[in-house]
Design a protein around this motif. Sequence first.
Motif, short mmCIF file in Angstrom:
data_model
loop_
_atom_site.label_atom_id
_atom_site.label_comp_id
_atom_site.label_asym_id
_atom_site.label_seq_id
_atom_site.Cartn_x
_atom_site.Cartn_y
_atom_site.Cartn_z
N MET A 1 1.02 -1.26 0.17
CA MET A 1 0.02 0.16 0.24
C MET A 1 0.79 1.40 0.14
N LYS A 2 0.60 2.12 -0.97
CA LYS A 2 1.54 2.80 -0.95
C LYS A 2 1.05 4.26 -0.30
N LYS A 3 1.84 5.36 0.85
CA LYS A 3 1.62 6.23 1.95
C LYS A 3 2.16 7.55 1.42
N TYR A 4 0.79 8.64 1.61
CA TYR A 4 1.52 9.96 0.76
C TYR A 4 1.33 10.42 2.73
N ILE A 5 2.41 11.69 2.78
CA ILE A 5 1.98 12.52 3.89
C ILE A 5 1.29 14.21 2.95
N ILE A 6 0.30 14.17 2.92
CA ILE A 6 0.12 15.85 2.53
C ILE A 6 0.18 16.77 2.91
N VAL A 7 0.76 17.69 3.04
CA VAL A 7 1.00 19.10 3.49
C VAL A 7 0.66 20.21 2.56
N ASN A 8 0.45 21.77 2.87
CA ASN A 8 0.68 22.59 1.84
C ASN A 8 1.63 22.81 1.27
N HIS A 9 2.63 23.38 2.07
CA HIS A 9 4.06 23.32 1.60
C HIS A 9 5.15 22.02 1.62
N PRO A 10 5.75 21.37 0.56
CA PRO A 10 6.45 19.75 1.06
C PRO A 10 7.79 20.67 1.31
N GLU A 11 7.92 21.93 0.73
CA GLU A 11 9.11 22.12 1.20
C GLU A 11 9.82 22.56 2.51
N LYS A 12 8.46 23.28 3.06
CA LYS A 12 9.38 23.48 4.80
C LYS A 12 9.48 21.93 5.75
N TRP A 13 9.34 20.96 4.76
CA TRP A 13 8.85 20.09 5.96
C TRP A 13 10.29 19.52 5.90
N LYS A 14 10.66 19.26 7.31
CA LYS A 14 12.47 18.64 7.23
C LYS A 14 12.54 17.35 8.22
N LEU A 15 11.51 16.20 7.72
CA LEU A 15 10.81 14.96 8.26
C LEU A 15 10.95 14.47 6.26
N LYS A 16 12.26 13.45 6.80
CA LYS A 16 12.74 12.20 5.40
C LYS A 16 12.33 10.90 5.95
N LEU A 17 11.60 10.24 5.75
CA LEU A 17 11.27 8.75 5.94
C LEU A 17 11.03 7.87 4.97
N ASP A 18 12.08 6.61 4.92
CA ASP A 18 11.58 5.96 4.00
C ASP A 18 10.02 4.94 3.59
N HIS A 19 9.85 4.76 2.30
CA HIS A 19 8.35 4.41 1.87
C HIS A 19 7.33 5.57 2.01
N ILE A 20 7.67 7.03 2.38
CA ILE A 20 6.78 7.60 2.24
C ILE A 20 6.24 8.67 2.07
N GLU A 21 6.07 9.15 1.30
CA GLU A 21 6.32 10.32 0.48
C GLU A 21 5.57 11.34 0.68
N ILE A 22 5.90 12.79 1.05
CA ILE A 22 5.35 14.22 0.81
C ILE A 22 4.93 14.81 0.10
N VAL A 23 3.46 14.90 -0.49
CA VAL A 23 3.14 15.64 -1.20
C VAL A 23 2.16 16.94 -1.16
N SER A 24 2.24 17.89 -2.18
CA SER A 24 1.37 18.80 -1.36
C SER A 24 0.10 18.81 -1.87
N ARG A 181 2.47 0.08 11.36
CA ARG A 181 1.05 -0.39 10.84
C ARG A 181 1.84 0.57 9.76
N TYR A 182 2.43 1.27 9.45
CA TYR A 182 2.86 2.34 8.81
C TYR A 182 4.31 2.34 7.92
N ASP A 183 5.54 1.69 8.50
CA ASP A 183 6.69 2.12 7.97
C ASP A 183 7.21 0.68 7.86
N THR A 184 7.29 -0.14 8.77
CA THR A 184 8.77 -0.97 8.45
C THR A 184 8.22 -1.93 7.28
N PRO A 185 9.71 -2.79 7.11
CA PRO A 185 9.72 -2.87 5.15
C PRO A 185 8.24 -4.31 5.64
#
Length: 483
Positions: A1-24, A181-185
């Motif tokens: 299952m693909k995971k996305y974090i949705i925010v208003n301004h991705p460039e301001k987020w200092k969070l790097k996570l495997d398997h989860i993409e930050i999208v506007s 439930r979110y991010d282990t292999p």
Amino acid sequence: MKKYIIVNHPEKWKLKLDHIEIVSAQSYLTIPEFSRLKNARIFNLCKDYSYQSKGYYVSLLAEARGHLAIPTVKNIVDLREPKLVKIVSEEFDDLMQTSLKGIKSQEFTLSIYFGQNVAHKYKELSAMFHRHFQIPFLRVKFNFTTKWNIKSIKAISEAEIPQEHLESMYAFAAQYFAKKRYDTPRASTADFDLAILVQPEDPAPPSNAKALKKFVEIAEKMNFYVEIISPKDLSRLSAFDALFIRQSTEVNNEAYAFARKAQQEGIALVDYPDAILKCCNKVFMAEALENANIPTPKTLIVHKENIDKVLEITGLPVVLKSPDSTFSFGVKKATTPAEYQELVSTMLKKSELVIAQEFSPSEYDWRIGILDNKPFYACRYYMAKGHWQIYNWDAKAKDDQDGNADCLPIEKVPKKILEAALKSAKLMGKGLYGIDIKEVGGKPLVIEINDNPNIDFGVEDGYYGDQVYIEIISALKERLEKK
């Protein structure tokens, strides 16, 4: 299952996570590829959830696209409901008073980031609010009169987080998204997420610990991520694709609420709320079996007007059942007219209707397990030692509380027993059922249709082994694949 974090301004987020993409939010709402995505989970961290805002539409469109959204639109709307503050205040009152008792001022603000607060002593209270609302950033204001009360609850944006909290917030975010439930292999490669509902204090659990372990093991092999959840986790249910209920079911307990919510949100389910409603009421069951011409012991629905006429039909001894009795709780046997009058009068004080059934003694009861109108295990349950039922809850020794059981192949079940079981299950519709049948004088008599039958390691799996667990998990998978 693909995971996305949705925010208003991705460039301001200092969070790097495997398997989860930050999208506007703009991208998620407008780029066609996102609308065509299948099996996606959306974590909506937009700065504003107000009606018709981007944050509101992210959760709304996620649900329309079949994506799993956290928070859901329902979570967002719940937060704006004025009555909710009072309800939540009452529900959390003990924890609130305990957590805030050391505060000297008359007002207090609790900022919750991914279910945590920067002060560890508020960890449990923060987690409780997060479980209830599923809002990533939450601010709760309290005031003190004679006790602590909730003044307001609101979602906040990352822009409203104080500078001195940002480092902690990012640490909490990393912990939150690193959960199994979110991010282990394993979770990232699983096709679906399965919740198994278990009541830790259940006096008669429908599956023992070894069976639960086996369900988890089998489901993981079938590419599910599995989590055992408890009744306090209702607000988290939306995060899962499927629900398997393994706690005792009653209309008035948490199992029905979980089943109803799962059905409303399109979560694959065993078992359905209709099954709980029907099977947990023996009045419905008695009427349905009679109308379908399915043989049962002589059965009457007892009320205040016919109380004196029952024994003419059933004779003595007579078995009396509360409409919502489960696992032999609320099932009594009267052997004399006086005992009958005493028992039935007591039962009618709690319910307008009671079931009276002819006593049909037998060495054992058949239990035929039926899943989606197909038999998949067969057992014989023997009476508890020195008792007339399978369960004897009054037995002093725990080993004497239930009788022995054996399991055998479906093809060894007498044809008339199997036919009665299948016909009974069809009355209740698709789902998981255990049909209890006595064989008296060579004839099958259906005693009960159970919506939440036992699946215990070493009992119901005695003949077919792992296949019993595989059948149930496969049924959940089939429900998901048909969506």
